[in-house]
Design a protein around this motif. Structure first.
Motif, PDB file in Angstrom:
ATOM      1  N   GLY A  89       0.729  -1.270   0.094  1.00 35.06           N
ATOM      2  CA  GLY A  89       0.084   0.038   0.361  1.00 35.06           C
ATOM      3  C   GLY A  89       0.805   1.187   0.010  1.00 35.06           C
ATOM      4  O   GLY A  89       1.614   1.419   0.687  1.00 35.06           O
ATOM      5  N   VAL A  90       0.790   2.162  -0.834  1.00 33.89           N
ATOM      6  CA  VAL A  90       1.241   3.239  -1.405  1.00 33.89           C
ATOM      7  C   VAL A  90       0.172   4.687  -1.165  1.00 33.89           C
ATOM      8  O   VAL A  90      -0.084   4.582  -2.197  1.00 33.89           O
ATOM      9  N   HIS A  91       0.651   5.280   0.311  1.00 34.60           N
ATOM     10  CA  HIS A  91       0.162   6.173   0.510  1.00 34.60           C
ATOM     11  C   HIS A  91       0.563   7.835  -0.064  1.00 34.60           C
ATOM     12  O   HIS A  91       1.261   7.963   0.527  1.00 34.60           O
ATOM     13  N   ILE A  92      -0.317   8.144  -0.117  1.00 37.25           N
ATOM     14  CA  ILE A  92       0.207   9.478  -0.972  1.00 37.25           C
ATOM     15  C   ILE A  92      -0.375  10.427  -1.137  1.00 37.25           C
ATOM     16  O   ILE A  92      -2.044  10.345  -0.899  1.00 37.25           O
ATOM     17  N   ALA A  93       0.315  11.703  -0.202  1.00 40.91           N
ATOM     18  CA  ALA A  93      -0.380  13.046   0.589  1.00 40.91           C
ATOM     19  C   ALA A  93      -1.391  13.761  -0.517  1.00 40.91           C
ATOM     20  O   ALA A  93      -1.308  13.513  -1.548  1.00 40.91           O
ATOM     21  N   ASP A  94      -3.183  13.571  -0.177  1.00 41.84           N
ATOM     22  CA  ASP A  94      -3.913  14.081  -1.368  1.00 41.84           C
ATOM     23  C   ASP A  94      -4.395  15.435  -1.406  1.00 41.84           C
ATOM     24  O   ASP A  94      -5.342  16.138  -0.656  1.00 41.84           O
ATOM     25  N   VAL A  95      -3.404  16.058  -2.292  1.00 45.17           N
ATOM     26  CA  VAL A  95      -3.137  17.390  -2.429  1.00 45.17           C
ATOM     27  C   VAL A  95      -4.471  18.204  -3.251  1.00 45.17           C
ATOM     28  O   VAL A  95      -5.055  19.294  -2.974  1.00 45.17           O
ATOM     29  N   SER A  96      -4.936  17.126  -3.954  1.00 44.78           N
ATOM     30  CA  SER A  96      -6.846  17.471  -4.854  1.00 44.78           C
ATOM     31  C   SER A  96      -7.425  17.788  -4.291  1.00 44.78           C
ATOM     32  O   SER A  96      -8.093  18.224  -4.739  1.00 44.78           O
ATOM     33  N   HIS A  97      -7.225  16.873  -3.318  1.00 42.60           N
ATOM     34  CA  HIS A  97      -8.385  16.956  -1.968  1.00 42.60           C
ATOM     35  C   HIS A  97      -8.639  19.000  -1.431  1.00 42.60           C
ATOM     36  O   HIS A  97      -9.596  19.285  -1.447  1.00 42.60           O
ATOM     37  N   TYR A  98      -7.424  19.624  -1.655  1.00 43.86           N
ATOM     38  CA  TYR A  98      -7.273  20.997  -0.618  1.00 43.86           C
ATOM     39  C   TYR A  98      -7.183  21.956  -1.812  1.00 43.86           C
ATOM     40  O   TYR A  98      -7.442  22.913  -2.054  1.00 43.86           O
ATOM     41  N   ILE A  99      -6.736  21.407  -3.201  1.00 43.71           N
ATOM     42  CA  ILE A  99      -6.374  23.177  -3.931  1.00 43.71           C
ATOM     43  C   ILE A  99      -7.411  21.930  -4.856  1.00 43.71           C
ATOM     44  O   ILE A  99      -6.696  21.304  -5.878  1.00 43.71           O
ATOM     45  N   LYS A 100      -7.933  22.960  -5.611  1.00 42.64           N
ATOM     46  CA  LYS A 100      -8.947  22.995  -6.627  1.00 42.64           C
ATOM     47  C   LYS A 100      -8.806  23.683  -7.793  1.00 42.64           C
ATOM     48  O   LYS A 100      -7.854  24.889  -8.056  1.00 42.64           O
ATOM     49  N   PRO A 101      -8.768  23.373  -9.327  1.00 39.41           N
ATOM     50  CA  PRO A 101      -9.008  24.043 -10.612  1.00 39.41           C
ATOM     51  C   PRO A 101      -8.896  24.910 -10.331  1.00 39.41           C
ATOM     52  O   PRO A 101     -10.174  25.632 -10.527  1.00 39.41           O
ATOM     53  N   GLY A 102      -8.230  26.021 -10.558  1.00 44.30           N
ATOM     54  CA  GLY A 102      -8.673  27.483 -11.058  1.00 44.30           C
ATOM     55  C   GLY A 102      -8.175  28.142  -9.671  1.00 44.30           C
ATOM     56  O   GLY A 102      -8.487  29.671 -10.133  1.00 44.30           O
TER      57      GLY A 102
END
Length: 786
Positions: free
Chosen positions: A313-326
């Protein structure tokens, strides 16, 4: 000029087929031109293009003027894009793939991926500026291997000329302020500016200080003019060197107010609703392994062994949850492209509230992740891959040194989970299997020595230490590589627009040059277009005095890895599918990949983030490749400056420190050397060779020798000491310390030297041991010469 008959035949053929664009091969077949006469066809087409009779369209097809979307007078239409300067002074233009004017030209922007711009055709453009250029096709005679000088192989290349600067990247440059007799100017080493900048207005700067200049006027052949907007300080003062690097490469040091406001509004803990919908991993032993001083923890792992192999299991920080396009944070992350790691500081891509806060996978707190769950068989092959949004509660934050202690049979850190030691050991068994399989599949072992410069409390270099890559580093490396590959595979198979990490195959001619270098050192190279033969060469050099030269030569012959909107594979890693997925806190490419992966998650949201079109991804990939290179260059320069500061300290304190050097070239003026442990190159001048011996050059052996059979040759390791440094040229003058051994074994085949043999007359003396005080004598002699 082509014969009128051939010229007329080309035009007649194109008039007869006005709606059909034709390639050069099409015309050769239709006109019945013999292969031996195709050179004339090429030249005729070049002349017709230059005369404005025909144009080149998509895929190198030709059409009459008026049949294409052309500019006035049959000239090539203007293109808009970005200019990037090469260290040698010329530049390359990269067309904008989303610019409407570019698209309307009908030119294939994918095939015309870059255009060479000569230095004198760059006008007033600076590195990174958005410019408009005019195109011109020129005939280039290839005179490489396999081509004679009779013009048997003539090809066409597109060249360009800057018409105007559309937008400055910053318009700022760094240089040394000078003032004399009421006139002030700045001496600048910027590769885009040939000379000096005249200064307008008042400034508090003193002559000799480093300053930042904002260009205010620059037209054609006139000298540029500007005003000093910041005084960095005196060269050598604490912090000035790093500030100059930051300004020179245009790296942002502060965040805009709207970005800081958005970052400050991010909650410090995951929301309850988000926790509920994610795969919950909080009861499992998920751990991070990072450098001891790391604060931005991107990744964490969990490993379990079963009868069929391993589950990773490789867990990567979910930055996309906090930073939205635009969003403001997203726009700033695009602008920065990546974090920059200078010797004395980190300039992050994201505000610290995210990079060191809610996105960092710290121990003993809940964190949101993107999880790659991989089933790996005992042979190191991934048999299944699933991806999900997950929630973890890291149970251990251990350093590489602590992980290595476990692998060496030592204990875990005090208070650790009792399962930590067996899991780390099992993870290494899996990682070593993956590593072995990767090299068996053709990956190249290109690891080079690394060093870390240690600073004192005033920011001055106090020591240089080697960075040792142990099994614990390899453990994490293999986990990240296999996760990156798995994500790239699912994106490619589903034709999802994304950004891939690509490493193109090397140019065969450069491999041939590299093969010649290896032969000079006595190695049998085989066919280097076959990667098995390359790795065999690397293996045969391992542990030898020439290992560094062989590896460095290969690296120079390979292309640089970059980002691309198309999955072209990775040559060095020998992977068909590869992207960057594992570091979204510090690389924008990874954030794009996280967004692209959302539709393929087992617990995906109904509304996924909007992704960019392929055309926009092409431009974005080029942009973040540029920001990555700028950061890499800035990091290298900051390290080099501190290395030189350390060497100057050695000279000033007269410590007499010696370094193990490697002779890379033998020339009539002396030796070209490199210190692999420092990553520094330099020269040993003939007069600085050891002892009172008369040395002479034996060109047929590529060696300096004495009558006493003492020899210094290519590939030989010699002890070096520093005589002087040239910070401007980034070069070091070394002397050879100690006694050169007699009869040192020469390469199996003679090496080629850079210049003809120079004969010396007179009686040759027997080689002597270097006398005490030799270092100081050479340093004094060098200071007198300067």
């Amino acid at each position: 000029m082509p014969k009128p008959k051939l010229r007329d035949s080309i035009l007649e053929f194109l008039r007869a087929n006005p709606s059909q664009a034709a390639t050069r091969s099409d015309m050769a077949r239709q006109l019945g031109i013999h292969p031996n006469q195709r050179q004339k066809l090429r030249r005729a087409l070049v002349d017709l293009v230059e005369q404005g009779e025909i144009l080149i369209g998509r895929k190198s097809t030709y059409q009459l003027v008026g049949e294409t979307k052309s500019g006035k007078g049959g000239r090539y239409p203007a293109l808009a894009g970005t200019l990037k300067f090469h260290p040698k002074g010329h530049a390359f233009f990269y067309p904008d793939h989303t610019d409407k004017g570019n698209l309307d030209t009908g030119i294939d922007l994918v095939e015309l991926d870059r255009v060479h711009i000569a230095r004198h055709h760059c006008d007033t453009a600076l590195d990174g500026d958005r410019v408009q250029i005019e195109l011109k096709q020129v005939a280039v005679q290839n005179q490489g291997r396999g081509h004679d000088r009779s013009g048997a192989d003539v090809s066409e290349e597109m060249r360009g000329k800057v018409q105007k600067v559309l937008e400055r990247r910053s318009g700022r440059v760094v240089g040394t302020y000078r003032k004399k007799d009421g006139f002030s100017w700045v001496e600048c080493d910027d590769k885009a500016i040939d000379g000096q900048i005249d200064i307008d207005g008042d400034t508090t700067a003193s002559s000799g200080q480093l300053v930042v200049v904002d260009l205010s006027e620059w037209k054609g052949d006139q000298k540029p003019r500007g005003r000093v907007i910041e005084v960095l300080g005196w060269p050598g003062d604490p912090g000035v060197d790093m500030e100059s690097v930051i300004q020179r490469y245009g790296i942002a040091t502060t965040f805009p107010e709207d970005v800081l406001a958005e970052a400050g509004a991010v909650p410090e803990e995951p929301e309850a609703a988000e926790i509920k919908r994610r795969d919950d991993w909080r009861d499992r032993l998920v751990i991070t392994i990072d450098p001891a001083d790391a604060k931005d923890h991107d990744d964490a792992i969990w490993v379990e062994r079963d009868k069929n192999g391993w589950t990773l299991g490789v867990h990567i920080a979910d930055v996309s949850h906090y930073i939205k396009p635009g969003s403001p944070m997203d726009r700033e992350a695009v602008r920065r492209g990546n974090s920059t790691y200078l010797v004395d500081r980190v300039l992050p891509m994201l505000p610290v509230e995210l990079s060191n806060g809610i996105c960092s996978l710290k121990p003993d707190v809940d964190r949101l992740t993107k999880c790659a769950l991989l089933k790996i068989n005992p042979k190191g092959k991934v048999v299944s891959a699933k991806f999900s949004d997950a929630l973890i509660h890291s149970r251990a934050k251990i350093s590489y040194e602590e992980a290595q202690t476990i692998l060496d049979g030592g204990p875990a850190p005090k208070g650790s989970d009792k399962q930590l030691v067996p899991m780390v050991k099992e993870a290494w068994k899996m990682a070593s299997t993956l590593r072995r399989a990767r090299f068996e599949n053709g990956a190249l072992d290109l690891e080079m020595p690394e060093t870390k410069v240690k600073l004192d409390d005033k920011g001055r270099a106090k020591s240089v230490e080697p960075v040792v890559h142990t099994e614990s580093h390899q453990l994490i490396e293999e986990c990240m590589l296999i996760a990156n590959e798995a994500v790239a595979k699912v994106l490619r198979e589903n034709r999802r627009p994304a950004i891939y990490r690509v490493h193109e195959d090397p140019d065969p001619s450069r491999l041939m040059d590299y093969a010649e270098t290896a032969r000079q050192h006595g190695y049998k190279v085989g066919d280097l277009t076959n990667k098995d033969h390359i790795q065999r060469l690397l293996d045969s050099a391992k542990g030898s005095p020439e290992e560094h030269i062989i590896k460095l030569g290969l690296l120079k012959s390979l292309k640089r890895a970059a980002y691309s909107a198309d999955p072209h594979g990775h040559y060095g890693l020998s992977k068909t599918d590869y992207c960057h997925f594992t570091s979204p806190i510090r690389r924008y490419a990874d954030l794009i990949v996280h967004r692209a992966l959302q539709p393929f998650l087992t617990n995906r949201l109904k509304d996924t983030d909007k992704t960019l079109s392929h055309g926009k991804l092409i431009d974005l990939a080029r942009r973040i490749s540029d920001t990555e290179r700028a950061s890499s260059d800035a990091e290298s320069e900051s390290k080099m400056l501190k290395l030189f500061e350390y060497l100057q300290r050695i000279i000033d304190e007269k410590k007499g420190t010696e370094f193990e050097g490697l002779v890379t070239e033998v020339r009539p003026m002396g030796l070209m050397v490199e210190v692999p442990t420092l990553g520094l190159r330099g020269v040993v001048k003939r007069e600085d060779l050891p002892g009172r011996n008369r040395w002479w050059l034996e060109g047929h052996r590529g060696a300096w020798v004495t009558a006493g059979d003492r020899q210094i040759h290519i590939g030989m390791r010699v002890p070096l000491f520093v005589i002087a440094i040239d910070l401007e040229r980034r070069f070091v003058d070394f002397g050879v310390a100690g006694e050169v051994p007699k009869g040192h074994k020469l390469p199996k085949q003679p090496a080629t030297v850079a210049a003809p043999l120079r004969k010396h007359k007179g009686k040759h003396q027997t080689a002597n041991t270097v006398k005490p005080g030799h270092h100081k004598t050479l340093q004094k002699r060098r200071r007198k010469r300067r």
